[in-house]
Design a protein around this motif. Structure first.
Motif: not given
Lengths: 257, 259
Positions: A106-115, A210-212, A234-238
């Motif tokens: 989800l970090a890869g798919r969702v964090s990236a998409a949200i950012a 992930v969302a934050l 940054h979103a995915v890595v953090s």
């Protein structure tokens, strides 16, 4: 002196970022628990974050479960303990790999998409437009994503648990000559409800991270398309780093050690 | 003998200052705008026009000074009051800033549905009516912003700005990116809508044709200060070297382009 200055500057920068993330998280949580709520946005995010992540989480779980079974069988063989493989696979998946791998996917798919989405909205003044239309961006953009991720990642983890254990089962019964009913019985008898619950609690915390991270980096994106790209990275890595850190802290808390 | 009292300006920026790092962007700007009047702020790129607009509408806080709306100081309203306060504002953004994920009618009706609690069916009717007023067919209502040309997006943005009958409308570079014909159409629509609503309008632009058409008054911002203000009809006879250079688009003059 220069080294001291550099260390001091980095420390201050880190503290500033931590404070900024904490304030952002506080505003997001506050917006989640106070009206007005945007139900349509929440449903849309639930589908995007939860339902659409099922394939990637499922595939990751099945291959991880299968590989884990092979490794534990091989390692256990060194102590003539091959037969405890089903129990260790189940424990490893439910307590650790299920929530962590689902969260990383989800970090890869969702964090990236949200950012990317919120960052693009920032770059094209859509967030400013929300404010001029008497709508708080935290309520409309951040809160629904936080809530959807916190609620759906445990569900995805439950699915990952079942599929991951099934991956181990498939390898065990097809290539390692385990008895199918015995595998299931051993797994069922061994697992406690806390093994599963602790993994789901972890998943909920990871969902928040992930969302934050996606929302925080997207919301603060600057510098046009390049800034959006930077926010996404940054979103995915953090998110990934914080997931691992939170995993250790929660595991330590749960084990009391 | 007391001086005759002047009516309270509908919008007033009083002694507004803003700096980013070492760069002073606004240096004590005073801009009162009377009710029902249309003020256009002109000036070169990087002279603080956008910052002025963002401070006026509450998207950015000034370092010093006040923003007054109908005499009330709204400079540092808490977030909870800001949303209610913004209900009297409408804004047309430079790139229209339509929400990609929503249809055109949902964009136009956004405030009605999400802030004013108007039922969706009624909100859609009002949105379609607003779209018709700005020259867009009802069939456009169900399209997404990406399916519209730049000119049509600007019209939809204008419909969104006026649908809730605001008391003050802000226009951020309303003609940027449009061909001259579409730019003139947008200018006409702005004049028509502002007149119909009887609202106060504040625009920023560096398009002089637009400034002349939509403004009752024009003010020029240079290096963070208002260097001239007067009726739009006087812009060509201002006797101000900054205004003359800007209006005539000359490289020579007191305004130096920083490279």
């Amino acid at each position: 002196m220069n080294v001291v200055q550099a260390v001091g500057r980095s420390t201050l920068g880190l503290l500033r970022t931590a404070g900024s993330v904490a304030i952002f998280a506080g505003r997001g949580v506050s917006a989640t628990f106070s009206a007005p709520w945007f139900g349509g946005q929440f449903l849309r995010q639930t589908v995007a974050i939860g339902y659409l992540s099922l394939p990637v989480v499922g595939l990751t779980a099945v291959f991880t479960g299968a590989a884990l079974a092979l490794n534990i069988y091989t390692g256990g063989g060194r102590f003539n303990a091959e037969q405890i493989m089903p129990q260790i696979v189940a424990l490893g998946i439910t307590r650790e790999l299920g929530p962590v791998l689902a969260a990383l996917m989800l970090a890869g798919r969702v964090s990236a998409a949200i950012a990317a989405e919120i960052g693009a909205m920032r770059a094209t003044e859509q967030i400013d437009a929300l404010q001029t239309l008497s709508t708080d961006p935290f309520r409309y953009l951040v809160a629904p994503r936080l809530l959807a991720a916190v609620l759906t990642l445990p569900l995805l983890t439950a699915v990952a648990d079942i599929i991951g254990i099934s991956g181990g089962f498939l390898v065990a019964t097809s290539t390692l000559n385990f008895s199918g009913p015995l595998y299931v019985q051993n797994t069922w008898n061994f697992l406690t409800s806390w093994d599963i619950t602790s993994g789901l609690i972890k998943a909920s915390v990871f969902g928040f991270i992930v969302a934050l991270m996606g929302a925080y980096h997207g919301y603060n994106a600057s510098g046009g398309a390049r800034g959006v790209g930077r926010a996404t990275t940054h979103a995915v890595v953090s998110a990934a780093i914080l997931i691992f850190a939170a995993d250790y802290i929660l595991t330590s808390l749960f084990s009391g050690k | 003998m007391s001086e005759p009292s002047t009516p309270t300006p509908m919008l007033e920026l009083r002694g507004v200052m803003k700096r980013f790092g070492d760069k002073i962007v606004l240096d004590g700007v005073d801009i009162p705008v009377a009710k029902g009047r249309s003020l256009v702020i002109i000036g070169g790129s990087g002279q603080g026009k956008s910052v002025t607009l963002k401070i006026a509408i509450g998207l950015m806080a000034p370092d010093a000074g006040q923003v007054l709306v109908d005499g009330k100081d709204v400079t540092r309203l808490p977030q909870s009051e800001r949303a209610a306060h913004n209900a009297q504002f409408g804004m047309l953004f430079q790139g229209a800033a339509l929400f990609d994920s929503l249809t055109i009618w949902e964009n136009v009706a956004f405030r009605l549905i999400n802030a004013d609690g108007v039922p969706r069916k009624l909100a859609r009717e009002r949105a379609v009516e607003a779209l018709t007023r700005v020259g867009l067919a009802a069939s456009v209502a169900d399209l997404y912003p990406i399916e519209l040309s730049g000119g049509m997006q600007k019209r939809a943005g204008l419909a969104r700005a006026v649908v809730a009958a605001p008391q003050i409308i802000f226009f951020d570079e309303p003609t940027t990116g449009l061909d001259p014909i579409n730019a003139d159409v947008i200018n006409d629509l702005i004049v028509e809508q502002v007149k119909r609503l009887g609202c106060t309008a504040v625009s920023i632009t560096h398009d002089m044709a637009s400034a002349r058409k939509i403004g009752d008054e024009i003010a020029m911002l240079h290096k963070g200060k208002i260097v001239w203000r007067g009726p739009a009809s006087q812009i060509d006879h201002s006797n101000n070297p900054y205004v003359d250079q800007f209006v005539n688009g000359r490289a020579d003059g007191p305004i130096k382009v920083e490279l």
